[in-house]
Design an enzyme around this catalytic site. Structure first.
Site, short mmCIF file in Angstrom:
data_model
loop_
_atom_site.label_atom_id
_atom_site.label_comp_id
_atom_site.label_asym_id
_atom_site.label_seq_id
_atom_site.Cartn_x
_atom_site.Cartn_y
_atom_site.Cartn_z
N VAL A 100 0.73 -1.29 0.01
CA VAL A 100 -0.08 -0.04 -0.05
C VAL A 100 0.79 1.18 0.07
O VAL A 100 0.67 2.37 -0.84
CB VAL A 100 -0.85 -0.07 1.20
N GLN A 102 5.10 2.55 0.91
CA GLN A 102 6.44 2.57 1.40
C GLN A 102 6.98 3.76 1.98
O GLN A 102 6.77 4.95 1.42
CB GLN A 102 7.22 2.24 0.24
N GLY A 103 7.25 3.75 3.14
CA GLY A 103 7.74 5.10 3.90
C GLY A 103 8.88 4.83 4.36
O GLY A 103 9.61 3.81 4.02
N ALA A 104 9.51 5.89 5.14
CA ALA A 104 10.85 5.80 5.60
C ALA A 104 11.06 4.79 6.82
O ALA A 104 11.84 4.16 6.84
CB ALA A 104 11.44 7.14 6.15
N GLU A 105 9.82 4.70 7.46
CA GLU A 105 9.67 3.96 8.69
C GLU A 105 9.57 2.74 8.30
O GLU A 105 10.11 1.68 8.91
CB GLU A 105 8.94 4.87 9.59
N ALA A 106 8.34 2.22 7.64
CA ALA A 106 7.68 0.87 7.45
C ALA A 106 7.13 0.90 5.96
O ALA A 106 7.00 1.84 5.43
CB ALA A 106 6.93 0.73 8.49
N ARG A 107 7.04 -0.58 5.89
CA ARG A 107 6.16 -0.71 4.37
C ARG A 107 4.96 -1.23 5.06
O ARG A 107 4.87 -2.09 5.69
CB ARG A 107 6.82 -1.77 3.79
N LYS A 121 2.10 -3.88 8.74
CA LYS A 121 3.21 -2.87 8.78
C LYS A 121 4.32 -3.57 9.22
O LYS A 121 4.70 -3.76 10.47
CB LYS A 121 2.45 -1.77 9.87
N ASP A 223 2.46 11.83 15.92
CA ASP A 223 2.47 12.12 14.34
C ASP A 223 1.03 12.27 14.02
O ASP A 223 0.51 11.78 13.21
CB ASP A 223 3.06 10.98 13.80
#
Lengths: 314, 174
Positions: A100, A102-107, A121, A223
């Site tokens: 869904v 892809q972020g810096a922290e998690a996929r 996550k 956040d």
């Protein structure tokens, strides 16, 4: 970037392709696309410093954004290439698995878990971090997220149900709220359809009440942005759900609550132009709903006076 | 009549649930379970709201078994322990395992998919009638479940009873 294949900036500056159902992604204005590309160049500059950096300069703009300050801009810059961590962290083996975001922290993936629509996550290993920090940070964030989600549930604050927490791979499996849209997308569509901001006042009131309840439980989200609040379908019912508690913590201090609201304010006003009245309504609703809101609002006013280009007199 | 669901994260394993009502030999069954001479975990169906609850507990048990971090000694014991909201193993058995006076029994088996498990064999050991899992809601003691899991009134507004239970099972050790 010697020898590294850059996958054409798949997520960089563009809109991740819609995955049928909820589109829980951040949109980035065009300006951020520039940042993203320049971020890549910055990462390249870093990589030329030595072989170690070259291997780990994958995530554009990721270096330095570890504590995860809120804001869509940060995410925009960092949803560049997956980075070397992608190879070592295999996606969870769920049927119907789709990435869904892809972020810096998690996929974040969507799939079916024990017969239910679920979201997985995965906090993948970040090779640019020191290994000792890496394990601790990922595990702490995963555990913190699980703990906060439980705390929300006990207090009657709407949040996804936790199905399973895998501490070995730092992956958390949650309820997928099918058909939900982020408040961010809802506001975009309302504004695009030409309606007045006044149609968002009901939403603001609900959000204020929800945040008041959360802060009264001494739970700080950490956040708060409009993409971390979902609307269950149908959107008109204003049935809100909070997500993404990775940076959350427990605190009774008005300072922390004030900062939480400030983060939301900054994210809100920068992502959604001309919505000052809406956010004002949110704060009013918050003040009315929370018993401890007085000191928090006062602190919020003080926090606003801090920061870049702000006079610290007084 | 029984219910089988694969464990997606553990490709070779599946979970099978068998529900029995009008059971006469609960005491003997409990003894067999303690000795380990009966396959599967024997659970009190009054504490189970939905098969998903058992699947989540079993999934967690299989995961911990795979990485060698179970709190109990056997996989079946771990499933029962995972159902409990607290960390007391004997308390978990008392509340979620079967007692001598029970008239209904839920048997949970974790099987390898290729291995043929003889369900008739297990069913024959139970002096009772095997019924479909659809009858499980009739056997649930909702008041007792709410009390044991300490479900708050605010929780019931934002989700089902099952949601609250699943959250507790999955985040018990955090």
């Amino acid at each position: 970037m010697r020898g590294r294949v850059v996958p054409g900036g798949r997520f960089c500056g563009g809109f991740p392709r819609a995955v049928g159902g909820a589109l829980r992604v951040r949109r980035f204005p065009a300006a951020v696309a520039e940042d993203c590309r320049s971020g890549e160049r910055r990462a390249c500059a870093v990589s030329r410093r030595g072989p170690v950096m070259a291997a780990t300069a994958g995530d554009a703009g990721a270096a330095g954004a570890e504590d995860g300050a809120a804001g869509p801009v940060r995410d925009g810059a960092e949803t560049g290439e997956p980075g070397p961590g992608a190879v070592e962290a295999p996606p969870p083996a769920l049927p119907g698995l789709q990435l869904v975001q892809q972020g810096a922290e998690a996929r974040v993936y969507r799939g079916s878990f024990l017969g239910r629509a679920a979201v997985a996550k995965l906090r993948f290993p970040k090779l640019y971090r020191h290994p000792a920090l890496e394990e601790r940070l990922s595990r702490r964030r995963t555990a913190q997220e699980a703990r906060s989600l439980l705390r929300c549930r006990r207090a009657g604050i709407p949040a996804p149900v936790v199905y399973f927490v895998d501490y070995a791979s730092n992956c958390i499996y949650l309820e997928d709220i099918v058909g939900a849209i982020a408040v961010q997308d809802h506001i975009y569509s309302v504004q695009r359809s030409g309606s007045d901001a006044s149609s968002l006042l009901g939403l603001a009131e609900k959000m204020g009440q929800l945040l008041a309840r959360m802060h009264d439980e001494d739970l700080i989200h950490g956040d708060l942005t409009t993409s971390n609040v979902l609307l269950r379908p149908p959107a008109e019912r204003l049935d809100l759900v909070l997500i993404d508690f990775g940076l959350s913590f427990i605190s009774g201090l008005p300072e922390d609550k004030g900062v939480d609201l400030y983060v939301l304010e900054k994210a809100f006003l920068s992502t959604h132009p001309d919505t000052e009245t809406v956010f004002q309504a949110l704060l009013q609703s918050y003040a009315a709903a929370s018993k401890k809101s007085g000191p928090v609002i006062k602190r919020l006013d003080e926090v606003r006076l801090r920061g870049r280009k702000r006079s610290m007199i007084g | 009549m029984h219910l089988t669901h694969p464990l997606e994260l553990f490709p070779e394993r599946s979970v099978t649930l068998l529900l029995f009502n009008r059971v006469q030999n609960a005491a003997a069954l409990r003894k067999k379970a303690m000795e380990g001479s009966i396959e599967g975990a024997l659970i009190n169906p009054a504490m189970i709201v939905d098969p998903f609850q058992v699947l989540v507990a079993a999934n967690k048990a299989v995961h911990l078994h795979k990485i060698g971090k179970m709190k109990t000694r056997t996989l079946n014991a771990e499933i029962i322990f995972n159902l409990s909201p607290n960390n007391n193993i004997s308390d978990a058995f008392k509340k979620f395992g079967i007692s001598d006076s029970d008239t209904a029994v839920l048997i949970v088996l974790v099987v390898d998919r290729e291995k043929m498990v003889n369900l008739e064999d297990i069913a024959s050991q139970v002096e009772g009638q095997q019924v479909s899992l659809d009858e499980l809601p009739q056997l649930t003691d909702i008041a007792k479940v709410k009390k044991i899991y300490k479900i708050t009134p605010q929780e019931e507004k934002i989700g089902t009873l099952l949601d609250g239970i699943i959250c507790r099972i999955s985040t018990k050790d955090v």
